[in-house]
Design a protein around this motif. Structure first.
Motif, mmCIF file in Angstrom:
data_model
loop_
_atom_site.group_PDB
_atom_site.id
_atom_site.type_symbol
_atom_site.label_atom_id
_atom_site.label_comp_id
_atom_site.label_asym_id
_atom_site.label_seq_id
_atom_site.Cartn_x
_atom_site.Cartn_y
_atom_site.Cartn_z
ATOM 1 N N ILE A 1 0.779 -1.267 -0.030
ATOM 2 C CA ILE A 1 -0.360 -0.068 -0.192
ATOM 3 C C ILE A 1 0.580 0.945 0.139
ATOM 4 O O ILE A 1 0.966 1.713 -0.616
ATOM 5 C CB ILE A 1 -0.928 -0.175 1.300
ATOM 6 N N SER A 2 1.982 1.450 1.247
ATOM 7 C CA SER A 2 2.535 2.310 0.985
ATOM 8 C C SER A 2 3.912 1.985 1.532
ATOM 9 O O SER A 2 3.769 1.066 2.531
ATOM 10 C CB SER A 2 2.115 3.225 1.689
ATOM 11 N N ALA A 3 5.304 2.647 1.278
ATOM 12 C CA ALA A 3 6.418 2.220 1.683
ATOM 13 C C ALA A 3 6.985 3.441 2.281
ATOM 14 O O ALA A 3 8.221 3.964 2.479
ATOM 15 C CB ALA A 3 7.434 1.625 0.197
ATOM 16 N N ASP A 4 6.357 4.640 3.076
ATOM 17 C CA ASP A 4 6.142 5.372 3.577
ATOM 18 C C ASP A 4 6.660 4.529 4.763
ATOM 19 O O ASP A 4 6.955 3.356 5.561
ATOM 20 C CB ASP A 4 5.245 6.229 3.932
ATOM 21 N N PHE A 5 8.193 5.229 5.548
ATOM 22 C CA PHE A 5 8.447 4.541 6.779
ATOM 23 C C PHE A 5 7.475 4.545 8.024
ATOM 24 O O PHE A 5 7.740 3.363 8.607
ATOM 25 C CB PHE A 5 10.153 6.351 7.665
ATOM 26 N N SER A 6 7.075 5.596 7.975
ATOM 27 C CA SER A 6 5.736 5.896 9.374
ATOM 28 C C SER A 6 4.820 4.090 8.823
ATOM 29 O O SER A 6 4.638 3.451 9.762
ATOM 30 C CB SER A 6 4.611 7.078 9.497
ATOM 31 N N VAL A 7 4.155 4.020 7.061
ATOM 32 C CA VAL A 7 3.306 3.123 7.612
ATOM 33 C C VAL A 7 4.664 1.561 7.489
ATOM 34 O O VAL A 7 4.008 0.683 7.864
ATOM 35 C CB VAL A 7 3.104 3.217 5.776
ATOM 36 N N LEU A 8 5.061 1.478 7.283
ATOM 37 C CA LEU A 8 6.720 0.568 7.239
ATOM 38 C C LEU A 8 6.594 -0.589 8.862
ATOM 39 O O LEU A 8 7.136 -1.796 9.094
ATOM 40 C CB LEU A 8 8.100 0.615 6.814
ATOM 41 N N ILE A 9 6.878 1.128 9.781
ATOM 42 C CA ILE A 9 6.521 1.020 11.146
ATOM 43 C C ILE A 9 5.307 -0.174 11.493
ATOM 44 O O ILE A 9 5.199 -1.106 12.345
ATOM 45 C CB ILE A 9 7.029 1.631 11.483
ATOM 46 N N LEU A 10 4.530 1.059 10.917
ATOM 47 C CA LEU A 10 3.354 -0.683 11.332
ATOM 48 C C LEU A 10 3.534 -1.515 10.999
ATOM 49 O O LEU A 10 2.765 -2.967 11.593
ATOM 50 C CB LEU A 10 1.978 0.503 11.037
ATOM 51 N N TYR A 11 4.050 -1.711 9.783
ATOM 52 C CA TYR A 11 3.942 -3.376 9.832
ATOM 53 C C TYR A 11 5.082 -4.148 10.314
ATOM 54 O O TYR A 11 4.236 -4.999 10.247
ATOM 55 C CB TYR A 11 4.662 -2.818 7.717
ATOM 56 N N CYS A 12 5.801 -3.819 10.747
ATOM 57 C CA CYS A 12 6.661 -4.536 11.451
ATOM 58 C C CYS A 12 6.069 -4.673 12.673
ATOM 59 O O CYS A 12 6.344 -5.742 13.143
ATOM 60 C CB CYS A 12 7.874 -3.598 12.012
ATOM 61 N N LEU A 13 5.055 -3.973 13.337
ATOM 62 C CA LEU A 13 4.930 -4.029 14.567
ATOM 63 C C LEU A 13 3.463 -5.689 14.373
ATOM 64 O O LEU A 13 3.865 -6.542 15.052
ATOM 65 C CB LEU A 13 3.834 -3.325 15.108
ATOM 66 N N ILE A 14 2.762 -5.226 12.941
ATOM 67 C CA ILE A 14 1.357 -6.535 13.027
ATOM 68 C C ILE A 14 2.125 -7.695 12.673
ATOM 69 O O ILE A 14 2.396 -9.129 12.520
ATOM 70 C CB ILE A 14 0.508 -5.687 11.889
ATOM 71 N N TYR A 15 3.185 -7.419 12.040
ATOM 72 C CA TYR A 15 4.433 -8.670 11.535
ATOM 73 C C TYR A 15 5.177 -9.595 12.503
ATOM 74 O O TYR A 15 4.810 -10.765 12.262
ATOM 75 C CB TYR A 15 5.475 -8.669 10.620
ATOM 76 N N SER A 16 5.819 -8.845 13.576
ATOM 77 C CA SER A 16 6.101 -9.264 14.740
ATOM 78 C C SER A 16 5.233 -9.702 15.852
ATOM 79 O O SER A 16 5.505 -11.049 15.805
ATOM 80 C CB SER A 16 6.700 -7.703 15.467
ATOM 81 N N ILE A 17 3.947 -9.467 16.027
ATOM 82 C CA ILE A 17 2.740 -9.893 16.538
ATOM 83 C C ILE A 17 2.947 -10.683 15.990
ATOM 84 O O ILE A 17 2.895 -12.707 16.836
ATOM 85 C CB ILE A 17 2.010 -9.258 16.949
#
Length: 489
Positions: free
Chosen positions: A349-365
């Protein structure tokens, strides 16, 4: 005193004293071995530029390292039985260090496959698996706690390795970084030196099983080295064939794979799942850099995943241990795999750094749930007296798909020219694996319930509905059930 600490008797150092030093060494060892491959994505672009290699060719390096880390389990078990845990861990540290030092002098990408890929991966396998094994000798009453604490080492390593790698890469380049890594990985030899063989008390009776040893295997222990009993002489060719068959059954459970539908479904599902599971850990940093994110921030993304894992993995383990999930952990595992697959679409959806941080949060859970459940579910579908052999085949099949996944994804990037297709592929693989396992076990549960309805009286009901391996009633009467403690790989 046993080479691996498994001699008959009771140690006065178990659960206290030096055992905690061994636990601390195991935490450090897991950080040095299990999570080391997480830094590969930081060096991906520089290696590609140095050797003028394609994305597919470059991705073979972390792929081989991770695959050998999983596939070397049976060989590590043989070394532990023959030489003990201390020797195996120190050998693993030596191989890891030598592999990384040699890789710093590589003149081609193919030399990197052998040095940093195969040699370092094999050393990491020896160090990790032998380190986990020695905990079983030093801890008895607090073994579950020890395994849980030891597993945090991998999460700590996943947090620190990318940050250290990016700093060294900026200051010294990848060759000097690999040279320093070789020296750091040699510290695994120090961890191995701490794991001295357990000093045991008065020996047990030869007919009395030791802790962790199954009473049913006492007859096998009485056999001679050629596989025959003292009162039976077999022809050499027949004896070799029998010994080979016993070795395969001990380390590779092909018979269980053919007979147990639950193990068959789960092994195929997980083998397919890990092909997509490892892709974000390798391609997330190159994807972020390719979309304009600063290199230091891109390396921080992997560290965020590791930091959250430090806290979420123990919580996921405690949650899955609740009684309400008994016999239903496969569905919890499938849900974690499904969430992991869907989270990969956030990157697209987006490669913005804030979006990637959200992705890392969900991915790590979701990653924490997968790591906490993957071997608990395997214990549910396989009888514990055959768990070690089932685990051997399980990890080898995993290693095959881990080996193939990143290069195929790299080939996809070379063809399309976009890293986003890697996350599409990862999402498809994870979601399809989750649906396959969830729906297949649901159908298997219904089939077993129908069988139970047709046979209302059962002499030995199973604790889990999807276990199909027949048990031996006579053996159960003679010996109490064995207990195994397994930490996650």
């Amino acid at each position: 005193m046993s080479r691996g600490g498994a001699a008959h008797g009771i140690s006065n150092t178990q659960d206290r004293g030096w055992a905690w030093m061994v636990l601390l060494a195991t935490v450090l060892l897991q950080g040095l071995t299990l999570s080391f491959s997480s830094c590969a994505g930081v060096f991906f672009t520089d290696l590609q530029r140095e050797f003028q290699a394609t994305n597919s060719e470059t991705s073979w390096f972390p792929s081989i390292m991770t695959a050998v880390l999983h596939a070397g389990g049976p060989l590590c078990s043989i070394l532990v039985e023959r030489f003990g845990c201390r020797f195996t861990v120190m050998l693993g540290g030596l191989l890891s260090g030598v592999g990384m030092v040699a890789s710093s002098f590589s003149k081609s990408i193919s030399q990197l496959y052998i040095t940093a890929g195969f040699i370092t991966g094999l050393g990491s396998c020896f160090g990790f698996q032998a380190g986990v094994t020695v905990l079983g000798y030093y801890f008895v009453r607090r073994r579950a706690l020890a395994n849980a604490l030891a597993s945090t080492g991998a999460s700590i390593g996943l947090t620190l390795w990318p940050l250290i790698s990016q700093y060294l890469l900026d200051e010294m380049g990848w060759r000097n970084s690999f040279l320093i890594f070789g020296g750091v990985l040699l510290n695994a030899c120090v961890c191995g030196a701490v794991m001295r063989p357990v000093q045991l008390g008065p020996p047990r009776s030869p007919l009395q099983p030791s802790p962790g040893q199954e009473p049913g295997n006492l007859a096998e222990d009485a056999q001679m080295s050629n596989g025959a009993t003292p009162h039976q002489v077999e022809p050499p060719q027949q004896a070799r064939f029998a010994a080979c068959k016993r070795t395969l059954q001990k380390y590779l459970a092909f018979d269980i794979f053919c007979k147990n539908k639950g193990y068959q479904i789960y092994t195929i599902g997980v083998a397919w799942m890990v092909m997509g599971f490892v892709l974000p850990l390798i391609y997330l940093v190159p994807y972020a850099v390719w979309n304009g994110v600063e290199e230091r921030k891109a390396a921080l993304l992997i560290s965020v995943i590791g930091f959250i894992n430090i806290f979420m993995r123990p919580m996921a383990g405690l949650l899955s241990g609740l009684n309400i999930f008994t016999g239903k952990r496969i569905y919890l595992f499938s849900l974690a795999v499904l969430l992991n697959g869907l989270s990969n679409l956030i990157c697209v959806i987006s490669a913005d750094f804030s979006v990637l941080i959200l992705y890392c949060l969900i991915y790590s859970i979701s990653m924490s749930g997968i790591g906490a459940l993957i071997f608990q579910v395997l214990m549910d579908v396989v009888e514990m007296d055959r768990f070690s052999s089932a685990l051997g085949l399980f990890t080898i099949l995993e290693s095959v798909t881990i080996l193939l996944g990143p290069p195929l994804a790299g080939l996809l990037v070379d063809i399309t020219g976009h890293f986003s297709y890697v996350f599409y592929a990862s999402s498809f693989i994870m979601v399809s694996a989750a649906l396959f396992m969830g729906l297949s076990f649901c159908a298997l549960d219904r089939k077993n319930k129908l069988k139970e309805a047709l046979k209302p009286t059962s002499n030995s009901p199973s604790s889990y509905q999807y276990t199909e391996v027949p048990t031996n009633p006579e053996l159960e009467k003679q010996a109490p059930p064995a207990v195994m403690y397994i930490t996650s790989i």
